[in-house]
Design an enzyme around this catalytic site. Structure first.
Site, PDB file in Angstrom:
ATOM      1  N   ASP A   1       0.830  -1.204   0.000  1.00  0.00           N
ATOM      2  CA  ASP A   1       0.000   0.000   0.000  1.00  0.00           C
ATOM      3  C   ASP A   1       0.867   1.258   0.000  1.00  0.00           C
ATOM      4  OD1 ASP A   1      -2.682   1.315   0.478  1.00  0.00           O
ATOM      5  OD2 ASP A   1      -1.631   1.990   2.265  1.00  0.00           O
TER       6      ASP A   1
ATOM      7  N   GLU B   1       0.983  -0.576  -5.065  1.00  0.00           N
ATOM      8  CA  GLU B   1      -0.022   0.470  -5.295  1.00  0.00           C
ATOM      9  C   GLU B   1       0.735   1.776  -5.498  1.00  0.00           C
ATOM     10  OE1 GLU B   1      -3.731   2.863  -3.247  1.00  0.00           O
ATOM     11  OE2 GLU B   1      -1.878   2.454  -2.190  1.00  0.00           O
TER      12      GLU B   1
END
Length: 447
Positions: A202, A244
């Protein structure tokens, strides 16, 4: 299950444990409930499940504020329940991808509680990024513009400012500290040893901070990712890292390295342009961004998506394109948040079955691995009045029964209310209805 490049032709289904199915009638989905629905996912034809964070958390950011990386949130079950889910998924040939949120933690994490109480310069203090002044790193943009006014927040206990690229309750870890690298490796090893097949990294562009830069995509980040990849490849086989990196194609492609950083990366700039092309009835936005996308190493793959748990982000478009997208897809200002639109696929396309099918055909024909968002296979609606991005995170609609078959709890107990918008009401839009109707969207998606 032995193909090391399994992710190149996978179909990934994204879901949050608490949204899917509740087995113990407490109003919150859990791993036991998810196990009960694995046959549905197998019949749908997907090959991998991406789970949003399920760790102990204050849940101020839907679990992306992690208080303990080595356990399961008790609302969702226990570590044994997670192991049972993992075994049940693998028995059905489904792989499991979990979240590795390494950029930041919750301010309730014991690491931060120790850090804020430790003297400056001590090992505990150096786990996070502290400063005596909020004037450092002025060139870094504020990502959550609707909620934060600065990337620095004052901590009265530490009597110092701490750095956070996202919410102020999510302090950033200090990746200039080798001890942080060791902690992250321990967390990786813990979940990969359990049998997890992939980890989604993330907010990976924001790991490092340097004066005079925008603190994104720094060379140090790529050096670190190579180190993490080397560690994982040395200890585990057939595992996958999914980055990401919400960046323009030339910056995003750097996260593949020479095939020695992440195996996969989301193609953020393509996603809004598919919606743009549909509305304009013109292929140009898609062709244009694909031509701007550099080639990637043979062992890497793009992850393509239409919607996910966040807003439909418009960061990777021009100001003119953003105004156009807001005008045609988010006429109601309430539907806008940060630099995006907080709506699900069906409401974005005014519930037009042909448009939903056309965009899914586009998605599945793109050069990458498609990622589906739970509920979009039946055309679920949303409720943007729930605040933040919660309108796209309501319970899965299984049947016309109470609570849409999601839970036997009192409806007031549910973690979020079921959708009762007349057009997307759970009594009309649900899995049971669509399974019976061979011309339904669910059957079309299966085919």
């Amino acid at each position: 299950m032995s193909d090391p490049l399994w992710y190149k032709d996978a179909i990934i289904y994204e879901l949050h444990v608490r949204t899917f199915h509740d087995s113990n009638a407490d109003g919150i989905g859990d791993f036991r409930g998810l196990i009960e629905k694995l046959d549905y996912l197998q019949e749908l034809g997907i090959s991998a499940i991406w789970l949003l964070p399920f760790y102990p958390s204050p849940l101020k950011d839907d679990g992306y504020d992690i208080a303990n990386y080595l356990d399961v949130n008790p609302n969702y079950g226990t570590l044994d329940d997670f192991r049972a889910f993992l075994d049940a998924a693998h028995e059905r040939g489904l792989r499991v991808i979990t979240e590795l949120v390494i950029n930041h933690t919750s301010d309730q994490n014991p690491w931060f509680q120790k850090s804020r109480r430790a003297p400056p310069g001590s090992p505990e203090r150096e786990v996070y990024v502290w400063s005596d002044t909020p004037e450092k790193y002025k060139d870094a943009r504020i990502i959550f513009k609707d909620f934060e006014t600065s990337n620095w927040s004052w901590d009265p206990i530490a009597k110092s400012y701490y750095w956070h690229r996202f919410y102020s309750h999510q302090p950033d870890l200090n990746f200039d500290n080798a001890a942080v690298h060791e902690v992250v490796e321990r967390v990786c090893d813990f979940w990969l040893r359990l049998g997890v097949d992939g980890l989604r990294l993330d907010a990976v562009p924001y790991l490092y901070e340097r004066e005079g830069t925008n603190c994104e995509n720094l060379p140090e980040t790529h050096v670190y990712l190579k180190k993490l990849r080397t560690h994982i490849d040395a200890h585990f086989s057939g595992r996958m890292l999914l980055a990401e990196a919400n960046q323009w194609p030339e910056d995003a492609v750097a996260y593949f390295g020479n095939g020695d950083e992440s195996h996969m990366n989301f193609h953020f700039p393509l996603m809004p342009r598919m919606f743009m092309a549909l509305q304009m009835e013109d292929r140009f936005p898609i062709i244009d961004i694909l031509e701007q996308t550099p080639p990637i190493p043979d062992n890497c793959q793009w992850a393509m998506f239409l919607r996910n748990h966040d807003e439909l982000t418009l960061e990777m478009v021009t100001d003119e394109e953003r105004d156009y997208m807001w005008r045609v897809y988010a006429n109601d200002p309430t539907a806008r948040i940060n630099l995006g639109i907080r709506r699900r696929l069906a409401p974005l396309l005014v519930n037009s079955r042909r448009k939903i099918e056309l965009l899914n055909i586009l998605l599945f024909s793109m050069p990458g691995t498609p990622v589906l968002y739970y509920g979009d296979e039946i055309g679920m609606g949303d409720n943007f009045y729930l605040g933040d991005r919660n309108g796209c995170r309501t319970p899965m609609q299984w049947s016309a029964d109470r609570n849409a078959g999601f839970s036997k709890a009192n409806p007031q107990q549910l973690y979020l209310p079921i959708t009762i918008d007349p057009e997307y009401h759970y009594e009309a839009i649900n899995v049971e209805n669509q399974q019976k109707n061979l011309s339904s969207l669910l059957w079309w998606m299966r085919r």
